[in-house]
Scaffold this active site. Structure first.
Site, PDB file in Angstrom:
ATOM      1  N   GLY A  29       1.004  -0.959   0.068  1.00  0.00           N
ATOM      2  CA  GLY A  29       0.049   0.296  -0.386  1.00  0.00           C
ATOM      3  C   GLY A  29       1.187   1.522   0.170  1.00  0.00           C
ATOM      4  CG  ASP A  83       1.099  -4.002   5.512  1.00  0.00           C
ATOM      5  OD1 ASP A  83       0.839  -3.622   4.745  1.00  0.00           O
ATOM      6  OD2 ASP A  83       0.396  -5.253   5.450  1.00  0.00           O
ATOM      7  CB  ALA A  85      -4.936  -0.627   8.641  1.00  0.00           C
ATOM      8  CG  ASP A  86      -7.406  -1.243   3.963  1.00  0.00           C
ATOM      9  OD1 ASP A  86      -6.760  -0.618   2.679  1.00  0.00           O
ATOM     10  OD2 ASP A  86      -6.842  -2.284   3.701  1.00  0.00           O
ATOM     11  CE  LYS A  96      -2.653  -5.759   6.148  1.00  0.00           C
ATOM     12  NZ  LYS A  96      -2.165  -3.994   5.877  1.00  0.00           N
ATOM     13  N   GLY A  98      -7.272  -4.173   1.101  1.00  0.00           N
ATOM     14  CA  GLY A  98      -7.444  -3.306   0.105  1.00  0.00           C
ATOM     15  C   GLY A  98      -6.676  -3.199  -0.925  1.00  0.00           C
ATOM     16  N   GLY A  99      -5.577  -3.054  -0.588  1.00  0.00           N
ATOM     17  CA  GLY A  99      -4.384  -3.508  -1.773  1.00  0.00           C
ATOM     18  C   GLY A  99      -3.996  -4.944  -2.763  1.00  0.00           C
ATOM     19  CD  GLU A 105      -1.073  -6.565   3.295  1.00  0.00           C
ATOM     20  OE1 GLU A 105      -0.890  -5.904   2.527  1.00  0.00           O
ATOM     21  OE2 GLU A 105      -2.453  -6.840   3.806  1.00  0.00           O
ATOM     22  CE  LYS A 123      -6.544   4.436   4.756  1.00  0.00           C
ATOM     23  NZ  LYS A 123      -4.798   4.146   4.204  1.00  0.00           N
TER      24      LYS A 123
END
Ligand code: 5RP
Length: 225
Positions: A29, A83, A85-86, A96, A98-99, A105, A123
């Site tokens: 992301g 990492d 997060a959405d 998570k 979205g990508g 992950e 977020k």
């Protein structure tokens, strides 16, 4: 402050948790990409780290910056995973994927002693579910998994690229984005989805992150479970 500036602040703060000699999980992301770029700068200056990436894209980015890449054979436990997060809900329950990288992950973050989330303040949510929950599915099982997710009231939609072509993950699966609305009991939803044969993984990351670094107007806020 733009959303991108807030992401950069969080990504930069995450670098403070990286120590010489560490093995790292490298997220996916836009926020993770900023982190990887900043990490590359530090590697250029002499920092010694090695990483396992959560997507082909992140791996290529890391390699282009001369960040050494390792694997679980040589490095079964990572010191730290960073990492994005959405969505970030209470207790650092995350959505998570979205990508599209949720499977790798979750593998990488579950192999890390510590998982730190980097994100901008948009977020943070009180209840998960505004962002559709991604569920990665084996292609041949798609019709039956779709029906089962519908029966759970999760409103699944098959992910496509903007050009209309089917979205295929790095592991050659497809993604159903579940626009169910509020997820009042994430652990129950996670268990119900996991019980469906043909589901490879879902984007609920529960009890995994120990810290979130949230960039915003007042600087970087540290949020704990
Ligand atoms: C990819 C992810 C990302 O971490 C998530 O989509 C956040 O991305 P961004 O940093 O671009 O907002 O889960 O699968």
């Amino acid at each position: 402050m733009t959303q991108n500036e807030a992401k950069r602040m969080a990504a930069r703060r995450a670098l403070e948790f990286v120590e010489d000699g560490m093995s790292l999980g490298l997220g996916s992301g836009t926020t993770s990409a900023i982190f990887i770029e900043e990490l590359g700068e530090r590697v250029k200056q002499g920092l010694r780290v090695r990483g396992i990436a959560t997507s082909i894209f992140s791996q290529k980015l890391a390699e282009s910056l001369n960040i050494p890449i390792t694997n679980f054979e040589d490095c079964p436990v990572l010191d730290l995973a960073i990492d994005g997060a959405d969505e970030i809900g209470p207790g650092l329950a995350l959505i998570k994927g979205g990508g599209g990288a949720l499977l790798r992950e979750k593998i990488v973050e579950s192999a890390a002693r510590r998982f730190i989330v980097v994100a901008d303040s948009t977020k943070l949510v009180e209840t998960l579910g505004r962002f559709p929950l991604p569920v990665e599915v084996v292609q041949m099982a798609l019709p039956i998994v779709t029906r089962r997710l519908e029966a759970l009231g999760l409103n699944p939609h098959l992910r496509h690229h903007p050009d209309g072509s089917l979205y295929i993950t790095d592991e050659n699966n497809v993604i159903l984005d579940c626009a169910s609305g509020s997820i009042s009991d994430p652990a129950k939803t996670a268990a119900e989805i996991r019980a469906i044969v043909g589901v490879v993984e879902h984007g609920l990351f529960l009890n995994m992150a120990s810290l979130a670094l949230i960039g915003g107007e007042g600087g970087v806020r540290e949020v704990r479970p």
